[in-house]
Write a protein that holds these residues in place. Structure first.
Motif, PDB file in Angstrom:
ATOM      1  N   TRP A   8       0.831  -1.202   0.000  1.00 10.08           N
ATOM      2  CA  TRP A   8       0.000   0.000   0.000  1.00 10.08           C
ATOM      3  C   TRP A   8       0.869   1.258   0.000  1.00 10.08           C
ATOM      4  CZ3 TRP A   8       0.744   3.269   4.088  1.00 10.08           C
ATOM      5  CH2 TRP A   8       1.287   2.711   5.261  1.00 10.08           C
ATOM      6  N   LEU A   9       2.145   1.100   0.320  1.00  9.79           N
ATOM      7  CA  LEU A   9       3.039   2.260   0.290  1.00  9.79           C
ATOM      8  C   LEU A   9       3.147   2.784  -1.133  1.00  9.79           C
ATOM      9  CD1 LEU A   9       5.829   0.896   2.627  1.00  9.79           C
ATOM     10  CD2 LEU A   9       4.313   2.841   3.108  1.00  9.79           C
ATOM     11  N   GLY A  10       3.254   4.087  -1.265  1.00  7.90           N
ATOM     12  CA  GLY A  10       3.377   4.677  -2.588  1.00  7.90           C
ATOM     13  C   GLY A  10       4.758   4.474  -3.175  1.00  7.90           C
TER      14      GLY A  10
ATOM     15  N   GLY B 258       1.969   3.907 -18.389  1.00  2.42           N
ATOM     16  CA  GLY B 258       1.764   4.289 -17.004  1.00  2.42           C
ATOM     17  C   GLY B 258       3.113   4.687 -16.477  1.00  2.42           C
ATOM     18  N   GLY B 259       3.649   3.837 -15.630  1.00  5.88           N
ATOM     19  CA  GLY B 259       5.039   4.009 -15.251  1.00  5.88           C
ATOM     20  C   GLY B 259       5.240   4.709 -13.936  1.00  5.88           C
ATOM     21  N   ASP B 260       4.943   5.997 -13.865  1.00  5.29           N
ATOM     22  CA  ASP B 260       5.298   6.743 -12.673  1.00  5.29           C
ATOM     23  C   ASP B 260       4.177   6.682 -11.626  1.00  5.29           C
ATOM     24  OD1 ASP B 260       6.324   8.325 -10.766  1.00  5.29           O
ATOM     25  OD2 ASP B 260       6.416  10.150 -11.973  1.00  5.29           O
ATOM     26  N   ALA B 261       4.158   5.583 -10.896  1.00  4.92           N
ATOM     27  CA  ALA B 261       3.119   5.399  -9.886  1.00  4.92           C
ATOM     28  C   ALA B 261       3.207   6.465  -8.798  1.00  4.92           C
ATOM     29  CB  ALA B 261       3.226   4.008  -9.265  1.00  4.92           C
ATOM     30  N   LYS B 262       4.409   6.948  -8.542  1.00  3.40           N
ATOM     31  CA  LYS B 262       4.583   7.981  -7.516  1.00  3.40           C
ATOM     32  C   LYS B 262       3.724   9.198  -7.833  1.00  3.40           C
ATOM     33  CE  LYS B 262       8.346  10.625  -5.267  1.00  3.40           C
ATOM     34  NZ  LYS B 262       8.297  10.019  -3.929  1.00  3.40           N
TER      35      LYS B 262
ATOM     36  N   CYS C   5      -2.633   9.200   4.462  1.00  2.00           N
ATOM     37  CA  CYS C   5      -1.766   9.247   3.278  1.00  2.00           C
ATOM     38  C   CYS C   5      -2.475   9.921   2.106  1.00  2.00           C
ATOM     39  CB  CYS C   5      -1.355   7.840   2.861  1.00  2.00           C
ATOM     40  SG  CYS C   5      -0.607   6.843   4.170  1.00  2.00           S
ATOM     41  N   ALA C   6      -3.752   9.596   1.941  1.00  2.00           N
ATOM     42  CA  ALA C   6      -4.496  10.152   0.809  1.00  2.00           C
ATOM     43  C   ALA C   6      -4.565  11.673   0.877  1.00  2.00           C
ATOM     44  CB  ALA C   6      -5.906   9.554   0.764  1.00  2.00           C
ATOM     45  N   LEU C   7      -4.460  12.219   2.095  1.00  2.00           N
ATOM     46  CA  LEU C   7      -4.530  13.685   2.277  1.00  2.00           C
ATOM     47  C   LEU C   7      -3.154  14.337   2.239  1.00  2.00           C
ATOM     48  CD1 LEU C   7      -7.205  13.903   5.142  1.00  2.00           C
ATOM     49  CD2 LEU C   7      -7.561  13.889   2.664  1.00  2.00           C
ATOM     50  N   ARG C   8      -2.116  13.526   2.083  1.00  2.00           N
ATOM     51  CA  ARG C   8      -0.742  14.057   2.139  1.00  2.00           C
ATOM     52  C   ARG C   8       0.082  13.430   1.019  1.00  2.00           C
ATOM     53  NH1 ARG C   8      -2.931  13.541   7.022  1.00  2.00           N
ATOM     54  NH2 ARG C   8      -2.590  15.143   8.606  1.00  2.00           N
ATOM     55  N   GLU C   9       0.029  14.047  -0.137  1.00  2.00           N
ATOM     56  CA  GLU C   9       0.659  13.474  -1.327  1.00  2.00           C
ATOM     57  C   GLU C   9       2.110  13.085  -1.064  1.00  2.00           C
ATOM     58  OE1 GLU C   9       0.220  15.805  -4.861  1.00  2.00           O
ATOM     59  OE2 GLU C   9       1.067  14.228  -6.120  1.00  2.00           O
ATOM     60  N   ASN C  10       2.421  11.832  -1.376  1.00  2.00           N
ATOM     61  CA  ASN C  10       3.785  11.288  -1.310  1.00  2.00           C
ATOM     62  C   ASN C  10       4.330  11.051   0.106  1.00  2.00           C
ATOM     63  OD1 ASN C  10       4.460  13.216  -4.208  1.00  2.00           O
ATOM     64  ND2 ASN C  10       4.182  11.010  -4.155  1.00  2.00           N
ATOM     65  N   ASP C  11       3.619  11.461   1.154  1.00  2.00           N
ATOM     66  CA  ASP C  11       4.147  11.240   2.506  1.00  2.00           C
ATOM     67  C   ASP C  11       4.182   9.755   2.878  1.00  2.00           C
ATOM     68  OD1 ASP C  11       4.587  13.888   2.870  1.00  2.00           O
ATOM     69  OD2 ASP C  11       3.261  14.143   4.595  1.00  2.00           O
ATOM     70  N   CYS C  12       3.449   8.929   2.167  1.00  2.00           N
ATOM     71  CA  CYS C  12       3.467   7.486   2.443  1.00  2.00           C
ATOM     72  C   CYS C  12       4.186   6.701   1.353  1.00  2.00           C
ATOM     73  CB  CYS C  12       2.049   6.970   2.648  1.00  2.00           C
ATOM     74  SG  CYS C  12       1.302   7.620   4.159  1.00  2.00           S
ATOM     75  N   ASP C  13       4.997   7.398   0.592  1.00  2.00           N
ATOM     76  CA  ASP C  13       5.822   6.684  -0.383  1.00  2.00           C
ATOM     77  C   ASP C  13       6.910   5.901   0.350  1.00  2.00           C
ATOM     78  OD1 ASP C  13       4.319   7.793  -2.352  1.00  2.00           O
ATOM     79  OD2 ASP C  13       5.879   9.142  -3.109  1.00  2.00           O
ATOM     80  N   LEU C  14       7.339   4.831  -0.290  1.00  2.00           N
ATOM     81  CA  LEU C  14       8.416   4.040   0.303  1.00  2.00           C
ATOM     82  C   LEU C  14       9.653   4.906   0.495  1.00  2.00           C
ATOM     83  CD1 LEU C  14       9.441   1.281   1.219  1.00  2.00           C
ATOM     84  CD2 LEU C  14      10.138   0.847  -1.137  1.00  2.00           C
ATOM     85  N   ASN C  15       9.905   5.762  -0.489  1.00  2.00           N
ATOM     86  CA  ASN C  15      11.031   6.695  -0.377  1.00  2.00           C
ATOM     87  C   ASN C  15      10.509   8.101  -0.551  1.00  2.00           C
ATOM     88  OD1 ASN C  15      13.138   4.556  -0.405  1.00  2.00           O
ATOM     89  ND2 ASN C  15      12.238   4.194  -2.429  1.00  2.00           N
ATOM     90  N   PRO C  16       9.964   8.682   0.506  1.00  2.00           N
ATOM     91  CA  PRO C  16       9.265   9.967   0.353  1.00  2.00           C
ATOM     92  C   PRO C  16      10.248  11.111   0.065  1.00  2.00           C
ATOM     93  CG  PRO C  16       9.352   9.338   2.657  1.00  2.00           C
ATOM     94  CD  PRO C  16       9.952   8.200   1.891  1.00  2.00           C
TER      95      PRO C  16
END
Lengths: 551, 551
Positions: free
Chosen positions: A434-436, B508-512, B540-551
């Motif tokens: 689920w991580l982005g 597609g490609g850039d899921a980030k 996470c949905a309210l904070r773009e990219n804050d829940c990325d694996l490598n934010p």
């Protein structure tokens, strides 16, 4: 009652077991006589006046008997039963006989685990004589009613069974059979939780482990600490007021379900910093991967006297909202880097001449002391006994979550355990990362745990008899990173029924024999408005074992 | 329209892209002016009278604009936008300008893939002047309306965007963007399918690949072959009448969706034997593992002239129920053991002096001939080009399903392909074994394909430019062993939106970068009654990219 003398003969003739019974009773004797429910079928408690929540339970059973209308899961859906149904004897009444004290179901439900009595017997004769449920407690009568509801099918608007007479003697193998729900990562409404409690009660789950708050949101309004929800809720609709909580508890207790709440500490608490920043180390520190198992990072300052006292009082206030004997201050996934890089924590450790492990011991025991002050027993995650040098009070219960194999080490320390292992019972595993920014990433606990995996669980694996006595039961768990009320039914049901049977009946194991019964459970759930998923093509559900890997 | 001159300046200031647009348009230029929708907002087709299905599409757009009321996915849910919204210019009208012939959306939708025109332009000025969608076809206007619906958010009951002006020029990279549904293993109701078509249309999916029958059940009532459903349906509620089919096609076509039906042959046909046993080899042979990829076994007798003719006429009758240019006679998972052990097939092969492969070639070409007789183009699964020595007609389309890598071999044979690979697009993978007596068993196509995996797909991987021209597009697929209408929304959405964007936008490609937009799609789907699952905690949905694996 004379018919029971013939039971042994009937058992030999039995083609299939009583399909819908889940969890499987301790003793189940069935015959092969068709029996129908009279149009004027009645249920009543004999000799004494029924407590209000037993009256309500009886009414629910009547409603279910009238509305389930479940067809048998055979190719003709029971059409060929119609002939024998038309001429079958009719059951006109079910008597409930309470052999113990007259108390409410709710009172019995929240007794300490060792004092909870859920056993009952159920006899249904095959000649139209009356059926009887006998139990020592109203809670036992409720469990008997639940079993009674699972006996019946429908053909041509007639409610019937092919397997009368029934003789059932039933009592749970383990006193704790739970389901865990996380309402912080995503919110579940009060109505959704109640819907869930109804479904839990169908399979005799007796504990709702409510992981109510976490780092992502703080939906719980705690008297005296209202600011936490004010600054921590997702939105105004995503809260639990004290009245909501009381309503959920009452609803659960009437259905034989104890509500064990969890306020996770010292990790998973960043959001407390929105209101009390002084108590949080490494708040939303980046990269989160260094400071927490998931974003956002942040933990209570375990070495601070102020924070210890704050947390103790907060936990007490929260525990006081619940009537359970048990409360969980969490204790999982404490991150050492967070304290290593927090200057205040380092100063406090130095001033006290202690290390992080000692601080953690003091912190958790301060909370446990607080819980004892409000007459609660502490329940924590396994790390407090294994990963850390924390000496919890003797009566502490431990959730075993990282691996089922970890239970052994905890019981060997003399602690009681609740099985909640990710490798068997985590309902959220295997659905992809689920991580982005993580294409193709797996969930941390891959693969998906299907019901057969949970059902293969052995609660006493590798334990001596004495060690095994410390196993209180177990539960399925849903962490809600990828779930909310839009998919709750589907991700939980019927899978969670697998653990419900393992811990009621004492063991699962033979998934081959259980598949058809679980289909039946799932189809009955659908009749009650639960979106329980299809386990197999309907073709398979109607043809027992034809879709086995080795049929 | 004068404002477009300022666009380049605005683009530099842009903080986030127009979040809700999915699939991403070919050209997207946005500004940073707040614009609201007037209370009296109108949509009309200029100069000519709108065809009836365009009128209906306009009405649906008006309804969505009024009822979506989607909040922006930011921490304050758009509350801080209220100030600029209060004083913003109002958009009072959207004009639709049709530059080509006046035809219905439905007519355009079912044109051959190479003739389908879905492009449009959309301009929305930031000064309250009128917005314009221009397209060469009514189908293009529909796509433009769909994009227009995704522009808007809600705060204080006002519909607004922060990103006017808009200049969008958009046309799909691939003509085929599908979703596949299997209605045989478990049944989906007509209403559920229509609900699904509405959702497909939200992300511009233009093909419903309907795997309508299979070995487990035969819900389709085919004129002249009614006995197949009579003897093959699960129950009286689980059927599709010719009127149901016509209704589904009409509903789909009005929404820009072509319905390509599949009657799988020669495998996956056991159930035909309930009515025509003479045509089925190895019916329900055991152990099924020897004779089929899943129970029950049974295949059409490919070496029998009678069976070939029967199948040809059956396929023609079925294809005639649909108005698509395309029809699929399947062709996957043919099992050689079934024919090896079928005495009749062996006799027929010997009499004709051919082997199984030659018989299969004759069988499939007989069907393809039949489809040509009713003016249909044949679509088959990949095995017909790779695993078997079948020479299909040149214009045949192939679904690539076993592995995405297999597409290359098929285009190198000069055939057109549709990407439908299990390693990217199968929505049912990774949910654990559904076969009975298989504790802990994985699904055959583990792991679960999350949206990021599908989104990482490259439709032209390893192909030359010429080979790539044979890629018609692709689709997500749901096989329904563990799905029915109780979990359809949850297992499909929003995941299937990933392939919809890959094949509209070309890659597609850039899921980030896409995560936040997909949240938006999912939340908008919920506003339209779709139980699209949570991809992440709301935090996470309210904070773009804050829940990325490598934010």
């Amino acid at each position: 009652m004379a018919n029971f003398a013939r039971l042994s003969a009937f058992i030999c003739l039995l083609a299939t077991p009583a399909l819908a019974l889940w969890p499987l009773p301790t003793l189940l004797e069935t015959g092969n006589t068709t029996l129908t429910l009279s149009q004027n079928f009645t249920i009543e408690l004999v000799d004494v006046e029924a407590p209000v929540d037993l009256v309500a339970a009886i009414e629910r059973t009547k409603l279910h008997l009238a509305s389930d209308k479940l067809q048998r899961l055979v190719v003709d859906r029971g059409a060929s039963d119609a002939e024998s149904v038309a001429v079958a004897p009719q059951l006109s009444s079910l008597k409930l006989s309470l052999t113990g004290e007259v108390t409410t179901i709710s009172e019995e439900t929240i007794k300490p685990l060792e004092d909870r009595v859920e056993g009952y017997t159920l006899q249904i004769p095959d000649d139209g004589g009356e059926a009887v449920i006998t139990a020592n407690t109203t809670l036992g009568l409720l469990r008997g009613l639940t079993t009674f509801e699972q006996i019946w099918y429908d053909v041509n608007a007639t409610t019937y069974t092919l397997e009368a007479p029934f003789n059932i003697v039933d009592t749970p193998a383990y006193p704790y059979r739970g389901l865990h729900l996380d309402t912080s990562r995503n919110y579940f409404s009060v109505d959704t939780i109640k819907h869930h409690l109804d479904t839990m009660s169908m399979v005799k789950i007796n504990t709702f482990h409510w992981h109510v708050v976490d780092s992502q949101s703080f939906p719980l309004i705690i008297p005296g600490y209202e600011v936490l929800a004010e600054n921590g809720k997702y939105d105004n609709e995503s809260i639990y007021t004290p009245e909501d909580v009381a309503g959920i508890i009452a609803y659960a207790n009437e259905r034989g379900i104890d509500v064990i709440a969890e306020l996770d500490t010292p990790g998973h608490t960043t959001i407390i910093g929105n209101s009390f920043p002084e108590h949080i180390a490494c708040p939303e520190a980046t990269p989160w991967t260094t400071y927490a198992n998931q974003p956002p990072a942040g933990q209570l300052r375990i070495a601070s006297d102020d924070t210890r006292n704050f947390t103790k009082e907060l936990v007490k206030a929260t525990a006081n909202m619940f009537n359970s004997q048990y409360f969980s201050p969490g204790g999982d996934e404490v991150n050492a880097n967070c304290y290593r890089d927090d200057a205040e924590t380092q100063e406090e450790l130095e001033a006290q001449g202690i290390d992080i492990e000692e601080a953690l011991d003091g912190f958790m025991n301060t909370i446990a002391d607080g819980l004892r002050e409000v007459n609660k027993t502490t329940v924590v995650w396994q790390e407090m006994a294994i990963a850390h040098n924390v000496t919890m009070p003797e009566d502490t219960l431990f959730f075993i979550w990282i691996s089922a194999a970890d239970a052994l080490a905890v019981v060997q320390k003399g602690y009681r355990v609740i099985h909640a292992a990710s490798d068997y019972f985590y309902l959220d595993c295997g659905m992809g990362a689920w991580l982005g920014d993580f294409p193709g990433g797996h969930s941390w606990c891959d693969p998906f745990k299907n019901w057969q995996k949970a059902y293969s669980f052995d609660p006493k694996a590798n334990m001596t008899e004495t060690e095994a006595e410390l196993v209180m039961g177990g539960q399925s768990l849903l962490w809600a990173e990828q779930s909310d009320e839009h998919n709750l039914d589907q991700i939980v049901w019927p899978r969670a029924a697998a653990s419900a049977e393992v811990f009621w009946s004492g063991e699962g194991g033979d998934a081959k024999a259980a598949t058809q019964r679980l289909h039946d459970v799932s189809f009955r759930m659908r009749k009650r408005g639960v979106n329980s998923i299809a386990l197999q093509p309907l073709w398979c559900a109607l043809r027992e074992n034809d879709c086995d890997l080795n049929p």
